[in-house]
Scaffold this motif. Structure first.
Motif, PDB file in Angstrom:
ATOM      1  N   GLY A  14       0.743  -1.222   0.105  1.00  0.00           N
ATOM      2  CA  GLY A  14       0.096  -0.063   0.067  1.00  0.00           C
ATOM      3  C   GLY A  14       0.766   1.221  -0.120  1.00  0.00           C
ATOM      4  O   GLY A  14       2.142   1.203   0.364  1.00  0.00           O
ATOM      5  N   TYR A  15       0.227   2.393  -0.513  1.00  0.00           N
ATOM      6  CA  TYR A  15       0.868   3.617  -0.539  1.00  0.00           C
ATOM      7  C   TYR A  15      -0.220   4.790  -0.370  1.00  0.00           C
ATOM      8  O   TYR A  15      -1.137   4.537  -0.839  1.00  0.00           O
ATOM      9  CB  TYR A  15       1.406   3.841  -1.781  1.00  0.00           C
ATOM     10  N   ASN A  16       0.196   5.745   0.604  1.00  0.00           N
ATOM     11  CA  ASN A  16      -0.497   6.730   0.928  1.00  0.00           C
ATOM     12  C   ASN A  16       0.116   8.117   0.999  1.00  0.00           C
ATOM     13  O   ASN A  16       1.156   7.931   1.450  1.00  0.00           O
ATOM     14  CB  ASN A  16      -1.167   6.482   2.633  1.00  0.00           C
ATOM     15  N   ARG A  17      -0.629   9.150   0.454  1.00  0.00           N
ATOM     16  CA  ARG A  17      -0.031  10.228   0.474  1.00  0.00           C
ATOM     17  C   ARG A  17      -0.929  11.406   0.887  1.00  0.00           C
ATOM     18  O   ARG A  17      -2.457  11.460   0.354  1.00  0.00           O
ATOM     19  CB  ARG A  17       0.508  10.600  -0.739  1.00  0.00           C
ATOM     20  N   SER A  42       2.541  13.993   4.723  1.00  0.00           N
ATOM     21  CA  SER A  42       2.574  12.846   5.370  1.00  0.00           C
ATOM     22  C   SER A  42       2.596  11.801   3.948  1.00  0.00           C
ATOM     23  O   SER A  42       1.660  11.863   3.016  1.00  0.00           O
ATOM     24  CB  SER A  42       1.521  12.383   6.226  1.00  0.00           C
ATOM     25  N   ARG A  43       3.626  10.908   3.913  1.00  0.00           N
ATOM     26  CA  ARG A  43       3.423   9.634   2.965  1.00  0.00           C
ATOM     27  C   ARG A  43       3.861   8.389   3.838  1.00  0.00           C
ATOM     28  O   ARG A  43       4.862   8.491   4.539  1.00  0.00           O
ATOM     29  CB  ARG A  43       4.316  10.106   1.677  1.00  0.00           C
ATOM     30  N   ASP A  44       3.467   7.370   3.346  1.00  0.00           N
ATOM     31  CA  ASP A  44       3.808   5.998   3.818  1.00  0.00           C
ATOM     32  C   ASP A  44       3.496   4.911   2.712  1.00  0.00           C
ATOM     33  O   ASP A  44       2.734   4.887   1.960  1.00  0.00           O
ATOM     34  CB  ASP A  44       3.142   5.799   5.047  1.00  0.00           C
ATOM     35  N   THR A  45       4.448   3.845   2.864  1.00  0.00           N
ATOM     36  CA  THR A  45       4.265   2.654   2.187  1.00  0.00           C
ATOM     37  C   THR A  45       4.506   1.481   2.994  1.00  0.00           C
ATOM     38  O   THR A  45       4.988   1.397   4.244  1.00  0.00           O
ATOM     39  CB  THR A  45       5.646   2.498   1.216  1.00  0.00           C
TER      40      THR A  45
END
Length: 477
Positions: A14-17, A42-45
């Motif tokens: 998953g990836y979020n921004r 914010s960003r996360d993988t």
């Protein structure tokens, strides 16, 4: 991917921004003296791989690993803040008009120490379920987890903390009959430690001031640890038309994160400076500021949790069901420092008080009825009521949100073949005007000067929405 007669391999990612900004009235009063701008980015993988064994065996198991990484930049504590009516002379009465010519004459800019973090987590997990007897089952789970967190990442001297933890859980369940299930469980949960970026970057002069006001403050606060015990029973009655689930739990919470405030005459050294010209008129010369900064400091405490949860349902007749829940949740601080209300309360040790913003008693009651109308059409009516008990607004337990009851109702028609549903609803049926939430907040607008903020404390409240009527239509396909 399924293989070898029932084994299953799963891979997911998953990836979020998120990028956002808001400008708000920081004082939360109609006076509107304080405003702040609070950007965040914010960003996360994340990635996970697991293998599970076939589910029709006496012993089943699961193996897996996951990776998570996040970069987080935020100024959610008044990143860029302006006080439009700053008064250098204490005593301006609450609600008085702004002094003449006092437009935007106190400004605090965002600084690079605030909420700039990079975190990563690597975990390896496994579980095994064993049917000891036909009626007795044991489940054991474990997770080895490594957390790395780096704070103040936009500065020349970021602070890093690495933690390794093993998280176990065990559940023993006994099902003497098809309608009875008794169980007991034990588990350990953790949160990573947190970095006091301001304390970690403090000079000897600043550290002395922090330790005088918050003796337990350290550059790194250990991670939270919660050991939870639970026993319960799940019982069915009336050939499955009714059930009752009852559980008792108890938890020991160590290294519970709390906050204190410290007023510090910081050395004028930061590039770019976090102090104003009034605080450091000679610039970043390494000498203590002539006016202080107020800083939040994270500290560790402990508390004990225990409670009872009851859930039940009854199918009265074909199409008519009734459901109810009841929760008793008791908490007590064993050791917890909180000095925001010291000027009012005269104490900072919260031992014996309850955790804030969660009611001791709560519950709900709901009922619904569905019946044929014509052809594929059914009609339905539902109603529910929830009770939320009183909740303290902060750790000092000096003020509380009163209990309230919220009721809702809805009715309509539904077509089982076309998937069309039309519903009339009423929310907050009794038009209750209670407070939905209450939390301590500094009365920034009421303080006579920037340096007396901690003596002016209030409660930020959010009301229930008033009675609402509506029509909702949905279509499933």
């Amino acid at each position: 991917y399924e293989f070898a007669g029932g084994y299953e391999a799963t891979l997911q990612g998953g990836y979020n921004r998120l990028r956002a900004n808001w400008i708000r009235s920081f004082g939360l009063t109609p006076l509107g003296y304080w405003f702040s701008r609070d950007p965040q980015d914010s960003r996360d993988t994340s990635y996970e791989f697991r293998i599970t064994s076939p589910g029709d065996q006496r012993i089943t198991w699961l193996l897996g690993a996951n990776y998570y990484r996040q970069k987080f930049i935020q100024s959610g504590a008044g990143g860029d803040a302006v006080w439009l009516c700053f008064s250098g002379t204490p005593g301006r009465p609450y609600g008085a008009a702004c002094p003449a010519g006092a437009a935007a004459n106190f400004f605090t800019s965002n600084n690079l120490l605030q909420n700039t973090d990079r975190v990563s987590t690597v975990g390896y997990f496994a579980a095994v379920n064993v049917d000891i007897l036909d009626t007795l089952k044991l489940s054991l789970e474990g997770r080895q987890q490594r957390d790395s967190a780096k704070s103040a990442i936009l500065t020349a001297t970021p602070v890093r903390i690495d933690t390794d933890e093993f998280l176990p859980r065990g559940i023993l369940s006994w099902q003497p009959t098809e309608s009875t299930n008794l169980y007991a469980s034990w588990s350990k949960g953790v949160l990573p430690g947190i970095i006091n970026a301001q304390v970690a970057a403090a000079t000897a002069n600043e550290l002395r001031q922090y330790q005088q006001q918050a003796p337990t403050a350290t550059p790194i606060v250990p991670g939270d640890e919660l050991k939870m015990y639970e026993i319960g029973i799940k019982q069915q009655f009336l050939d499955g038309r009714a059930y009752v689930n009852l559980a008792y739990y108890q938890g020991d919470w160590k290294n519970q994160k709390g906050r204190q405030t410290a007023v510090v005459f910081e050395d004028c050294r930061f590039p770019p400076p976090t102090q104003t010209l009034a605080q450091c008129p000679n610039g970043p010369n390494g000498q203590p500021a002539i006016q202080p900064n107020t800083r939040n400091v994270n500290v560790a405490g402990s508390s004990e949790l225990k409670g009872v949860e009851l859930e039940s349902a009854l199918l009265v007749s074909e199409g008519w069901d009734v459901r109810a829940t009841l929760t008793w949740a008791k908490s007590e601080y064993e050791d917890f420092l909180f000095n925001f209300v010291t000027p009012i309360a005269g104490f900072a040790q919260m031992k014996g008080n309850s955790n804030a913003r969660f009611p001791e008693w709560s519950g709900s009651l709901s009922s619904g009825y569905t019946a044929p109308l014509q052809g594929d059409w059914n009609w339905f009516v539902n109603a529910d009521a929830s009770y939320t008990g009183k909740a303290y607004v902060d750790e000092s337990n000096l003020a509380q949100c009163d209990s309230y009851v919220l009721a809702n109702a809805r009715g309509g028609v539904e077509n089982s073949s076309s998937g069309l549903r039309v519903e009339l609803f009423v929310r907050n049926l009794a038009d209750n005007d209670a407070w939905a939430s209450c939390a301590r907040w500094t009365d920034f607008d009421g303080a006579p000067s920037i340096f007396q903020l901690t003596t002016f404390q209030g409660v930020a409240v959010a009301p229930l929405n008033p009675r609402q009527y509506g029509l909702r239509a949905s279509f499933k396909f």
